[in-house]
Design an enzyme around this catalytic site. Sequence first.
Site, PDB file in Angstrom:
ATOM      1  N   MET A   1      28.027 -22.822 -58.415  1.00 24.88           N
ATOM      2  CA  MET A   1      28.513 -23.389 -57.251  1.00 24.88           C
ATOM      3  C   MET A   1      28.381 -22.499 -56.180  1.00 24.88           C
ATOM      4  O   MET A   1      28.465 -21.280 -56.163  1.00 24.88           O
ATOM      5  CB  MET A   1      30.381 -23.548 -57.641  1.00 24.88           C
ATOM      6  CG  MET A   1      30.809 -24.510 -58.707  1.00 24.88           C
ATOM      7  SD  MET A   1      32.420 -24.624 -59.043  1.00 24.88           S
ATOM      8  CE  MET A   1      33.006 -25.361 -57.329  1.00 24.88           C
ATOM      9  N   SER A   2      27.970 -23.239 -54.760  1.00 25.16           N
ATOM     10  CA  SER A   2      27.434 -22.239 -53.518  1.00 25.16           C
ATOM     11  C   SER A   2      28.460 -22.379 -52.679  1.00 25.16           C
ATOM     12  O   SER A   2      28.546 -21.649 -51.717  1.00 25.16           O
ATOM     13  CB  SER A   2      26.428 -23.178 -53.102  1.00 25.16           C
ATOM     14  OG  SER A   2      26.628 -24.375 -52.656  1.00 25.16           O
ATOM     15  N   GLY A   3      29.685 -23.134 -52.811  1.00 23.43           N
ATOM     16  CA  GLY A   3      30.700 -23.204 -51.551  1.00 23.43           C
ATOM     17  C   GLY A   3      30.197 -24.172 -50.712  1.00 23.43           C
ATOM     18  O   GLY A   3      31.242 -24.694 -50.093  1.00 23.43           O
ATOM     19  N   GLY A   4      29.315 -25.100 -51.313  1.00 28.01           N
ATOM     20  CA  GLY A   4      28.965 -26.381 -50.460  1.00 28.01           C
ATOM     21  C   GLY A   4      29.858 -27.422 -50.932  1.00 28.01           C
ATOM     22  O   GLY A   4      30.251 -27.499 -52.112  1.00 28.01           O
ATOM     23  N   VAL A   5      29.538 -28.732 -50.375  1.00 34.24           N
ATOM     24  CA  VAL A   5      30.452 -29.812 -50.885  1.00 34.24           C
ATOM     25  C   VAL A   5      29.785 -30.512 -52.158  1.00 34.24           C
ATOM     26  O   VAL A   5      30.375 -31.003 -53.081  1.00 34.24           O
ATOM     27  CB  VAL A   5      30.568 -30.878 -49.638  1.00 34.24           C
ATOM     28  CG1 VAL A   5      29.349 -31.678 -49.293  1.00 34.24           C
ATOM     29  CG2 VAL A   5      31.573 -31.980 -49.902  1.00 34.24           C
TER      30      VAL A   5
ATOM     31  N   GLY B   1      24.574 -29.305 -58.141  1.00 34.58           N
ATOM     32  CA  GLY B   1      24.775 -30.436 -57.070  1.00 34.58           C
ATOM     33  C   GLY B   1      23.624 -30.905 -56.413  1.00 34.58           C
ATOM     34  O   GLY B   1      23.643 -31.369 -55.389  1.00 34.58           O
TER      35      GLY B   1
ATOM     36  N   MET C   1      26.761 -17.708 -57.669  1.00 34.80           N
ATOM     37  CA  MET C   1      25.630 -16.788 -57.972  1.00 34.80           C
ATOM     38  C   MET C   1      25.387 -16.018 -56.701  1.00 34.80           C
ATOM     39  O   MET C   1      25.258 -16.569 -55.642  1.00 34.80           O
ATOM     40  CB  MET C   1      24.335 -17.124 -58.311  1.00 34.80           C
ATOM     41  CG  MET C   1      24.291 -17.940 -59.765  1.00 34.80           C
ATOM     42  SD  MET C   1      22.722 -18.883 -59.851  1.00 34.80           S
ATOM     43  CE  MET C   1      23.294 -20.556 -59.518  1.00 34.80           C
TER      44      MET C   1
ATOM     45  N   CYS D   1      12.679 -20.498 -56.677  1.00 36.53           N
ATOM     46  CA  CYS D   1      14.259 -20.116 -56.693  1.00 36.53           C
ATOM     47  C   CYS D   1      14.730 -21.118 -57.846  1.00 36.53           C
ATOM     48  O   CYS D   1      15.530 -20.473 -58.609  1.00 36.53           O
ATOM     49  CB  CYS D   1      14.971 -20.460 -55.478  1.00 36.53           C
ATOM     50  SG  CYS D   1      16.457 -19.558 -55.426  1.00 36.53           S
TER      51      CYS D   1
ATOM     52  N   SER E   1      27.972 -29.306 -54.751  1.00 37.55           N
ATOM     53  CA  SER E   1      28.266 -28.345 -56.115  1.00 37.55           C
ATOM     54  C   SER E   1      29.803 -28.569 -56.325  1.00 37.55           C
ATOM     55  O   SER E   1      30.061 -28.573 -57.524  1.00 37.55           O
ATOM     56  CB  SER E   1      27.807 -27.081 -56.237  1.00 37.55           C
ATOM     57  OG  SER E   1      28.464 -26.304 -55.051  1.00 37.55           O
TER      58      SER E   1
ATOM     59  N   CYS F   1      16.069 -20.239 -49.530  1.00 33.28           N
ATOM     60  CA  CYS F   1      17.086 -20.186 -50.583  1.00 33.28           C
ATOM     61  C   CYS F   1      17.531 -18.835 -50.845  1.00 33.28           C
ATOM     62  O   CYS F   1      16.913 -17.678 -51.122  1.00 33.28           O
ATOM     63  CB  CYS F   1      16.035 -20.240 -51.971  1.00 33.28           C
ATOM     64  SG  CYS F   1      17.066 -20.666 -53.337  1.00 33.28           S
TER      65      CYS F   1
END
Length: 363
Positions: free
Chosen positions: A10-14, A124, A35, A100, A16, A200
């Site tokens: 999870m990246s904080g974006g919609v 995501g 991460m 990456c 994921s 990335c």
Amino acid sequence: MNPGTVVVGMSGGVDSSVAAMLLKQQGWKVVGLFMKNWEDDDDAEYCSSRQDLIDVAAVCDILGVDLEVVNFSAEYKERVFSEFLREYRAGRTPNPDVLCNAEIKFKAFLGHALALGAEKIATGHYAQVREVATEMGSEFQLLKAEDGTKDQSYFLYRLNQAQLSKTLFPLGQTYKREVRKLAEQAGLPNFAKKDSTGICFIGERPFKEFLERYIPRQPGEIRALDGAKLVGEHHGLMYHTLGQRKGLGIGGQKEGDTDAWYVAGKNLESNVLYVVQGHDHPALLADRLQAIDLSWVSGRLPHTHWVYTAKTRYRQADAPCEVEKVSAERCEVIFAQPQWAVTPGQSVVLYDSKVCLGGGIIE
């Protein structure tokens, strides 16, 4: 029946966030994993990982899933960023997202998730995995996403059978507009968050200034392709890539000369950047390329004399091609129509219809 535990990157974006939500709805025990992979100048101006972590924590709280934070910055620097700099020093233009994915998201992250006892990992990404029966048992295929405008299989072509067998792409059959709608309906705070771009895990920043911190400027001449005409000066070959038009600092050379200049080549020994005028100059077109550092999803080499399609950059339309002279180390890709600005260091990725076969680095 509970299908098991899945760890979602999870990246904080919609994207994921919705991937995690969909898996929870399917009955998986979901663990969110954030991460952190860059620390050199992690500040609010560029990297914003602090805000991203806040967004992930808020989403996990709403979804009712556990969150773990892991730091892979040492692995990122060693496996991805050092290679990124090495390629630029060699005059090539690398694709950090490809490296990456192969080294961090589907190697370090996958290993960590399996150590936690997970059956699968998920991201995501807009792509699909399909298991098909073969004479040898079964095989995992990497497919394009249903949303062709968001398909990210190009960046995932280095994934192998072991990695794909453990991977889920919950958004593979969902369109981006639906993803944002689902996030808004679920009350996720990041439903309208802008998609991340840039390097990335490093984020958006003035690229030239960023690169300058690691590779010193080496000014040199900009010359017309035949070498006879001096048209300007560059600050360093690493700041320029084949087909580049902006940022050269050279306009038309005489009155009425309106054709834009494009980068057509580099000479590392003499530190000269070569340019041509006109988007469709023959020097910018190539009907074949050599690829090295090959990676095939199935583990098998592609057929020769077989019509595939290929991309030499993300967002490019699929171009019909054949593959020749295939060995474990290299292959030649021959296109039906000349391709524009085929760039050393970028990836060429082959497809058989919707199936991503793999590819290699353009030599």
